[in-house]
Design a protein around this motif. Structure first.
Motif, PDB file in Angstrom:
ATOM      1  N   TYR A  50      69.321  29.138  90.312  1.00  0.00           N
ATOM      2  CA  TYR A  50      68.117  29.351  91.115  1.00  0.00           C
ATOM      3  C   TYR A  50      68.195  28.604  92.439  1.00  0.00           C
ATOM      4  CZ  TYR A  50      66.104  31.066  86.749  1.00  0.00           C
ATOM      5  OH  TYR A  50      65.873  31.757  85.593  1.00  0.00           O
ATOM      6  N   SER A  51      68.494  27.316  92.373  1.00  0.00           N
ATOM      7  CA  SER A  51      68.450  26.501  93.593  1.00  0.00           C
ATOM      8  C   SER A  51      69.545  26.893  94.575  1.00  0.00           C
ATOM      9  CB  SER A  51      68.543  25.016  93.258  1.00  0.00           C
ATOM     10  OG  SER A  51      69.787  24.716  92.674  1.00  0.00           O
TER      11      SER A  51
ATOM     12  N   SER B  51      61.476  28.893 100.684  1.00  0.00           N
ATOM     13  CA  SER B  51      62.110  28.122  99.618  1.00  0.00           C
ATOM     14  C   SER B  51      61.240  28.075  98.364  1.00  0.00           C
ATOM     15  CB  SER B  51      62.395  26.703 100.104  1.00  0.00           C
ATOM     16  OG  SER B  51      62.929  25.927  99.059  1.00  0.00           O
TER      17      SER B  51
ATOM     18  N   SER C 239      68.289  30.001  96.393  1.00  0.00           N
ATOM     19  CA  SER C 239      67.220  29.623  97.306  1.00  0.00           C
ATOM     20  C   SER C 239      67.794  28.897  98.519  1.00  0.00           C
ATOM     21  CB  SER C 239      66.212  28.739  96.586  1.00  0.00           C
ATOM     22  OG  SER C 239      65.231  28.279  97.471  1.00  0.00           O
TER      23      SER C 239
ATOM     24  N   THR D 284      62.170  29.897  94.819  1.00  0.00           N
ATOM     25  CA  THR D 284      62.329  29.051  93.646  1.00  0.00           C
ATOM     26  C   THR D 284      61.404  29.507  92.529  1.00  0.00           C
ATOM     27  OG1 THR D 284      62.958  27.184  95.031  1.00  0.00           O
ATOM     28  CG2 THR D 284      62.244  26.676  92.812  1.00  0.00           C
TER      29      THR D 284
END
Length: 123
Positions: free
Chosen positions: A49-50, A35, A53, A39
């Motif tokens: 992005y999140s 993670s 991830s 990130t």
């Protein structure tokens, strides 16, 4: 999915499969490393992005969960009589076959092994 590590309120795991997934999510060091790496990498999907991830970590943990349940099922079929023998065999084979070791797992490894067998028995 990874946001559940910090916020346990979205839902409470009720099935053994959910409990197993949450144990992995909360305690698997490699999932946290993945993670953090994703990130910080700048990789994104549709400028998110999140979400990217979270997807990758979630997919990785679901794959690990599936492998653990399959391994647990194999152990249960091999050693049908004694639960303690099943636990010992599963503990040894988890380190060898799935390559999840005490070093990579922050929580109670015995609890994880118990939950794997519970997940297999519930299926």
């Amino acid at each position: 999915m990874i946001e559940f590590i910090d916020d346990a309120e979205p839902w409470r795991p009720t099935t053994s499969g959910e409990r197993l997934l949450f144990l992995l999510l909360a305690n698997h060091k490699e999932a946290r490393f993945l993670s953090e790496s994703l990130t910080g990498s700048g990789l994104r999907f549709a400028r998110r992005y999140s979400d990217w991830s979270n997807f990758m970590v979630g997919a990785s943990l679901l794959h690990l969960q599936q492998r653990l349940i399959k391994l647990g099922n194999d152990v249960r079929e091999k050693l049908t009589s004694d639960r303690m023998d099943q636990l010992k065999e599963l503990r040894a084979r988890t380190c060898d076959v799935v390559q999840l070791t005490h070093i990579e797992y922050d929580g109670d490894f015995g609890e994880l092994i118990q939950e794997i067998l519970e997940s297999v028995n519930a299926a």
